[in-house]
Design a protein around this motif. Sequence first.
Motif, PDB file in Angstrom:
ATOM      1  N   PHE A  73     -30.574 -36.207 -21.997  1.00 57.37           N
ATOM      2  CA  PHE A  73     -29.328 -35.746 -21.703  1.00 57.37           C
ATOM      3  C   PHE A  73     -29.210 -34.468 -23.096  1.00 57.37           C
ATOM      4  CE2 PHE A  73     -24.973 -35.775 -23.083  1.00 57.37           C
ATOM      5  CZ  PHE A  73     -24.270 -35.493 -21.961  1.00 57.37           C
ATOM      6  N   THR A  74     -28.528 -33.297 -22.448  1.00 54.23           N
ATOM      7  CA  THR A  74     -28.037 -32.232 -23.186  1.00 54.23           C
ATOM      8  C   THR A  74     -26.771 -32.163 -23.274  1.00 54.23           C
ATOM      9  OG1 THR A  74     -30.143 -31.098 -22.987  1.00 54.23           O
ATOM     10  CG2 THR A  74     -28.595 -30.025 -23.873  1.00 54.23           C
ATOM     11  N   PRO A  75     -25.918 -32.284 -24.430  1.00 53.82           N
ATOM     12  CA  PRO A  75     -24.301 -31.940 -24.366  1.00 53.82           C
ATOM     13  C   PRO A  75     -24.257 -30.464 -23.887  1.00 53.82           C
ATOM     14  CG  PRO A  75     -25.144 -32.232 -26.544  1.00 53.82           C
ATOM     15  CD  PRO A  75     -26.368 -32.440 -25.907  1.00 53.82           C
ATOM     16  N   ALA A  76     -22.756 -30.407 -23.387  1.00 55.23           N
ATOM     17  CA  ALA A  76     -22.391 -29.228 -22.954  1.00 55.23           C
ATOM     18  C   ALA A  76     -21.718 -28.519 -24.126  1.00 55.23           C
ATOM     19  CB  ALA A  76     -21.190 -29.310 -22.164  1.00 55.23           C
ATOM     20  N   PRO A  77     -21.687 -27.367 -24.608  1.00 57.13           N
ATOM     21  CA  PRO A  77     -20.934 -26.580 -25.708  1.00 57.13           C
ATOM     22  C   PRO A  77     -19.442 -27.269 -25.712  1.00 57.13           C
ATOM     23  CG  PRO A  77     -22.128 -24.935 -24.311  1.00 57.13           C
ATOM     24  CD  PRO A  77     -22.239 -26.359 -23.629  1.00 57.13           C
ATOM     25  N   GLY A  78     -19.021 -27.604 -27.036  1.00 58.41           N
ATOM     26  CA  GLY A  78     -17.493 -28.264 -27.222  1.00 58.41           C
ATOM     27  C   GLY A  78     -17.491 -29.736 -26.646  1.00 58.41           C
ATOM     28  N   ALA A  79     -18.556 -30.284 -26.239  1.00 60.65           N
ATOM     29  CA  ALA A  79     -18.644 -31.826 -25.711  1.00 60.65           C
ATOM     30  C   ALA A  79     -18.195 -32.787 -27.229  1.00 60.65           C
ATOM     31  CB  ALA A  79     -19.919 -32.201 -25.380  1.00 60.65           C
ATOM     32  N   ALA A  80     -18.487 -32.169 -28.428  1.00 61.17           N
ATOM     33  CA  ALA A  80     -18.371 -33.091 -29.594  1.00 61.17           C
ATOM     34  C   ALA A  80     -16.886 -33.143 -29.678  1.00 61.17           C
ATOM     35  CB  ALA A  80     -19.163 -32.494 -30.440  1.00 61.17           C
ATOM     36  N   GLN A  81     -16.166 -32.560 -29.060  1.00 69.51           N
ATOM     37  CA  GLN A  81     -14.600 -32.377 -29.378  1.00 69.51           C
ATOM     38  C   GLN A  81     -13.998 -33.537 -28.489  1.00 69.51           C
ATOM     39  OE1 GLN A  81     -12.898 -28.350 -28.738  1.00 69.51           O
ATOM     40  NE2 GLN A  81     -14.284 -27.462 -29.933  1.00 69.51           N
ATOM     41  N   LEU A  82     -14.696 -33.935 -27.510  1.00 63.91           N
ATOM     42  CA  LEU A  82     -14.390 -34.952 -26.697  1.00 63.91           C
ATOM     43  C   LEU A  82     -14.345 -36.426 -27.307  1.00 63.91           C
ATOM     44  CD1 LEU A  82     -16.083 -34.022 -23.360  1.00 63.91           C
ATOM     45  CD2 LEU A  82     -13.544 -33.504 -23.969  1.00 63.91           C
ATOM     46  N   SER A  83     -15.371 -36.753 -27.987  1.00 66.82           N
ATOM     47  CA  SER A  83     -15.653 -37.906 -28.575  1.00 66.82           C
ATOM     48  C   SER A  83     -16.483 -37.936 -29.690  1.00 66.82           C
ATOM     49  CB  SER A  83     -16.326 -38.733 -27.507  1.00 66.82           C
ATOM     50  OG  SER A  83     -16.817 -39.822 -28.036  1.00 66.82           O
ATOM     51  N   THR A  84     -16.456 -38.507 -30.624  1.00 68.34           N
ATOM     52  CA  THR A  84     -17.291 -38.770 -31.908  1.00 68.34           C
ATOM     53  C   THR A  84     -18.647 -39.569 -31.427  1.00 68.34           C
ATOM     54  OG1 THR A  84     -16.244 -40.980 -32.468  1.00 68.34           O
ATOM     55  CG2 THR A  84     -15.416 -38.963 -33.597  1.00 68.34           C
TER      56      THR A  84
END
Length: 355
Positions: A73-84
Amino acid sequence: MPASRPQRGSLLLLLPIGLLLALVALGFAWAGGWIGDDGLTPQTMVGTAEASGSPHPGFRRAHSKGICIIGTFTPAPGAAQLSTARVFSQASTPVLGRFSNPGNDPYSPDNKAAVRGMALQLKTDDGQEWRMAMNSFPFFASSTPEGFQAMNAAKLPDPATGKPDPEKMKAVLARYPEIMKFMEWSKNAPVPDSLANTRFNGVNAFRLIDAQGTQRTVRWSMRPHAPFAAANPEQLKSEPRDYLASDLDRRLAAAPLEWDLVMQFAAPGDPIEDPSKPWPDSRQETKAGTLTLTRAEPQAAGPCRDLNFDPLILPKGIAGTDDPVLHARSSVYSVSFNRREREISQGKLQNGSTR
């Protein structure tokens, strides 16, 4: 006799503690939907799944037929802003999962399955796990565990006729009318001709928690990059019983397969604790990352075989809601897992079974 008074006093002191523990347990049971008019338990639900067909010791009680899948699984750019949750901030996360068919027969033809499942385990470098249990239907059959249990019980064959009693199902639909909507979907929805182009939905709601502690309620889905193509029902009748597995192997041999993890955000007034009611397509959505599958293995000796894909095993930054169906799924999966592991330890597998 005076020596017994301190003991009696100690017992009296313990009574409020015992009462408190009982109330806590009662609260968990209520939140999980296990206290209701029918006194439903996860053991009862698993027992009904077992009664729906011939016994197959050592296998899952539902979605028995499956295929192990491996990828990242590769996160999308900015996904870290959705959840810690670490899965949204580290570069990539290994994925172990499983495709599955409905029913309790591990040898059933997979080309006739109208519903398919995708279960995943994402384990990040800090040791936390995120387990998902998704299905190809867009909403759940019932708003409550009681309704789902009543529907499954009504499908069981009557001992006198060997067939389900239609009057029992009529009574279920009168009490739980939302189930009719699911039945209509299952009869009329086009079936994808491959696992690779099937969309899988997490019909239960969860909460994403960001670094500021803000919580947003979401439902997620895995949306395939492969274009949808409807299966030809007549063609499928002539396909081998492991058609979907063979098709998956063929596609993976040519190239990895991808799905986008999409988060759909609830708006005020949307039903959070009723998975039988889909949210409107107009709700805000965002891509949180991409799942890439690189290989598949038979579940007989595969790494997914003994994994319980409990949907309430969640990392920090993702939390469950009070949806009673979600909590019921977690409890039922646990009972099913424990029963089959006990059968394996006791050597009760069928002769020649490879699980």
